[in-house]
Scaffold this motif. Structure first.
Motif, PDB file in Angstrom:
ATOM      1  N   ARG A   3       0.837  -1.203   0.000  1.00 12.87           N
ATOM      2  CA  ARG A   3       0.000   0.000   0.000  1.00 12.87           C
ATOM      3  C   ARG A   3       0.877   1.260   0.000  1.00 12.87           C
ATOM      4  O   ARG A   3       0.578   2.253  -0.644  1.00 12.87           O
ATOM      5  N   MET A   4       1.988   1.168   0.733  1.00  9.52           N
ATOM      6  CA  MET A   4       2.909   2.318   0.775  1.00  9.52           C
ATOM      7  C   MET A   4       3.496   2.572  -0.621  1.00  9.52           C
ATOM      8  O   MET A   4       3.619   3.724  -1.051  1.00  9.52           O
ATOM      9  N   VAL A   5       3.810   1.468  -1.313  1.00  7.69           N
ATOM     10  CA  VAL A   5       4.354   1.610  -2.669  1.00  7.69           C
ATOM     11  C   VAL A   5       3.336   2.339  -3.547  1.00  7.69           C
ATOM     12  O   VAL A   5       3.666   3.253  -4.315  1.00  7.69           O
ATOM     13  N   LEU A   6       2.066   1.944  -3.379  1.00  5.51           N
ATOM     14  CA  LEU A   6       0.994   2.580  -4.145  1.00  5.51           C
ATOM     15  C   LEU A   6       0.863   4.063  -3.772  1.00  5.51           C
ATOM     16  O   LEU A   6       0.794   4.938  -4.639  1.00  5.51           O
ATOM     17  N   LEU A   7       0.868   4.315  -2.449  1.00  2.79           N
ATOM     18  CA  LEU A   7       0.772   5.712  -1.984  1.00  2.79           C
ATOM     19  C   LEU A   7       1.927   6.542  -2.553  1.00  2.79           C
ATOM     20  O   LEU A   7       1.756   7.697  -2.948  1.00  2.79           O
ATOM     21  N   ASN A   8       3.110   5.908  -2.607  1.00  4.52           N
ATOM     22  CA  ASN A   8       4.290   6.634  -3.100  1.00  4.52           C
ATOM     23  C   ASN A   8       4.130   7.062  -4.558  1.00  4.52           C
ATOM     24  O   ASN A   8       4.662   8.093  -4.969  1.00  4.52           O
ATOM     25  N   ARG A   9       3.376   6.256  -5.325  1.00  6.53           N
ATOM     26  CA  ARG A   9       3.153   6.636  -6.732  1.00  6.53           C
ATOM     27  C   ARG A   9       2.404   7.959  -6.829  1.00  6.53           C
ATOM     28  O   ARG A   9       2.495   8.688  -7.786  1.00  6.53           O
ATOM     29  N   PHE A  10       1.634   8.251  -5.757  1.00 10.72           N
ATOM     30  CA  PHE A  10       0.870   9.508  -5.752  1.00 10.72           C
ATOM     31  C   PHE A  10       1.511  10.529  -4.809  1.00 10.72           C
ATOM     32  O   PHE A  10       0.841  11.408  -4.277  1.00 10.72           O
ATOM     33  N   GLY A  11       2.786  10.336  -4.525  1.00  8.31           N
ATOM     34  CA  GLY A  11       3.520  11.326  -3.715  1.00  8.31           C
ATOM     35  C   GLY A  11       3.398  11.119  -2.210  1.00  8.31           C
ATOM     36  O   GLY A  11       3.665  12.045  -1.434  1.00  8.31           O
ATOM     37  N   GLY A  12       3.011   9.898  -1.779  1.00 11.29           N
ATOM     38  CA  GLY A  12       2.875   9.619  -0.340  1.00 11.29           C
ATOM     39  C   GLY A  12       4.152   9.925   0.439  1.00 11.29           C
ATOM     40  O   GLY A  12       4.124  10.572   1.488  1.00 11.29           O
ATOM     41  N   CYS A  13       5.292   9.454  -0.101  1.00  8.18           N
ATOM     42  CA  CYS A  13       6.560   9.651   0.631  1.00  8.18           C
ATOM     43  C   CYS A  13       6.869  11.139   0.752  1.00  8.18           C
ATOM     44  O   CYS A  13       7.406  11.603   1.766  1.00  8.18           O
ATOM     45  N   LYS A  14       6.505  11.891  -0.276  1.00  4.60           N
ATOM     46  CA  LYS A  14       6.777  13.339  -0.232  1.00  4.60           C
ATOM     47  C   LYS A  14       5.914  14.009   0.837  1.00  4.60           C
ATOM     48  O   LYS A  14       6.382  14.858   1.592  1.00  4.60           O
ATOM     49  N   LEU A  15       4.654  13.592   0.897  1.00  2.31           N
ATOM     50  CA  LEU A  15       3.743  14.188   1.888  1.00  2.31           C
ATOM     51  C   LEU A  15       4.189  13.845   3.310  1.00  2.31           C
ATOM     52  O   LEU A  15       4.303  14.726   4.168  1.00  2.31           O
ATOM     53  N   PHE A  16       4.484  12.553   3.552  1.00  2.00           N
ATOM     54  CA  PHE A  16       4.900  12.131   4.903  1.00  2.00           C
ATOM     55  C   PHE A  16       6.184  12.858   5.322  1.00  2.00           C
ATOM     56  O   PHE A  16       6.328  13.297   6.461  1.00  2.00           O
ATOM     57  N   ALA A  17       7.114  12.962   4.367  1.00  2.00           N
ATOM     58  CA  ALA A  17       8.399  13.608   4.680  1.00  2.00           C
ATOM     59  C   ALA A  17       8.191  15.096   4.970  1.00  2.00           C
ATOM     60  O   ALA A  17       8.815  15.660   5.872  1.00  2.00           O
TER      61      ALA A  17
END
Ligand code: FMN
Length: 356
Positions: free
Chosen positions: A219-233
């Motif tokens: 799910r995290m990989v999927l979220l990352n496709r939509f900028g999840g890692c950028k938002l969390f960071a």
């Protein structure tokens, strides 16, 4: 807390040691009493087979234990030679104490050791007291030193680097799983006494659900496709701008015992800040990425990014030979008494060797 018939001074030292901080409250330490000597080791499972005996986070946690032991020994009036430092690589005995002629029975643990804690809540931006700044500026442990970053522009640069490091962290399956395994959501999970009680994260409304949602790596990989890692960071680094100052523990990037020394210094700084009513929130994500780069553990596609972070840190420190071991967000807390993490039952961290 009963320490199975051990002398009072042993029980006192072990209890002080257990108050030390550790990455995700992993408690990578083990105390052994053989009837004459108290020894401190890196725990086989929680330390060596966890992050690893040579991982700076584990070595710093053991350094913090050693600092607590040393403050407790002083409070007991133990002669300096009774507490000796051992192997600083994490593989052997890291400290030992022998006290043949204990004096008076011990009282309460040193208040600073007992009261030090992590606070992940919001802080006031009021500047730190000048006397405290002066006290921090002269703190040293071997080649390790402390630098306080109060100026807005410098804080902005550090928080930008933390954001970049954090973005990479959320794209790393190993780190993501480690965090997931450390989180404790239910009262039963919290009662185990290790890991991170989610209540101690002081998440904003909706934060816990989002955290739960992101724990599944796919799910995290999927979220990352939509900028999840950028938002969390972005969220993680945004906190760094809202504080009184950042406090950094700095020292040589390599050398025997630097991590343990960094842990001792970290603990002293943390205790001093808490004693003055200043809250502390550690950020290890940036030092972790730099360590991964030095040990060849950054995925090839991200190496150039971490190299850029490393160069920027070198610029901020004014030296390529030094690195940052820890960043602390500090300030007057708005949540004065946050939920504190627990510790494992004593028998998981302390054993008595009975001679045949
Ligand atoms: C080496 C090290 C790294 C840590 N990294 C972080 C971090 O990145 N973020 C954070 O919120 N807390 C961090 N902590 C704080 C620990 O989570 C905390 O010490 C532990 O949960 C025990 O809680 P206490 O400090 O309140 O006793 C770190 C602590 C150590 C010693």
């Amino acid at each position: 807390m009963s320490l199975r018939g051990t002398p009072d001074w042993v029980s006192y030292l072990v209890r002080a040691g257990l108050h030390a901080p550790s990455a995700d409250n992993s408690q990578p330490w083990q105390f052994v009493w053989d009837g004459r000597t108290l020894e401190l080791f890196m725990h086989d499972e929680r330390g060596k087979r966890g992050l690893g005996a040579d991982h700076p986070a584990n070595l710093m946690a053991l350094g913090a234990v050693i600092e607590n032991l040393s403050q407790a020994a002083r409070a007991l009036g133990m002669p300096a030679e009774t507490l000796q430092m051992g192997d600083a690589s994490g593989s052997g005995c890291m400290a030992r104490a022998v006290w043949e002629h204990p004096q008076s029975p011990p009282g309460a643990l040193p208040a600073g050791v007992q009261q030090r804690h992590t606070n992940r809540g919001p802080f006031e931006t009021t500047a730190l007291d000048r006397r405290l700044l002066a006290e921090l500026a002269v703190m040293r442990q071997g080649p390790l030193r402390v630098a306080v970053v109060s100026e807005a522009q410098a804080r902005e640069r550090w928080s930008g680097l933390v954001r970049e490091a954090s973005e990479l962290r959320f794209q790393n399956e190993e780190i993501h799983r480690w965090l997931g395994d450390s989180l404790r959501f239910t009262p039963e999970e919290v009662a185990r006494g290790d890991g991170l009680d989610v209540a101690s994260l002081l998440l904003p409304p909706g934060g816990e659900s989002l955290l739960r949602l992101s724990l599944d790596w796919r799910r995290m990989v999927l979220l990352n496709r939509f900028g999840g890692c950028k938002l969390f960071a972005l969220l993680e680094a945004a906190m760094l701008k809202k504080c009184a100052a950042l406090v950094t523990v700095i020292g040589p990037a390599s050398g025997t015992g630097v991590e343990v020394a960094a842990g001792r210094l970290l603990q002293r700084v943390w205790i001093a800040l808490n004693e003055m009513g200043i809250a502390v929130h550690p950020y290890f994500v940036l030092p972790d990425q730099l360590h991964r780069l030095r040990t060849g553990r950054v995925a090839p596609e991200f190496v150039h990014k971490v190299r850029r972070i490393e160069a920027a840190v070198g610029e901020l420190l004014g030296s390529r030979d030094e690195t940052v071991f820890m960043l602390l967000r500090v300030g007057v807390p708005r949540v004065a008494a946050p939920v504190r993490s627990r510790r494992l039952p004593l028998e998981r961290s302390f054993s008595v060797l009975v001679s045949p």
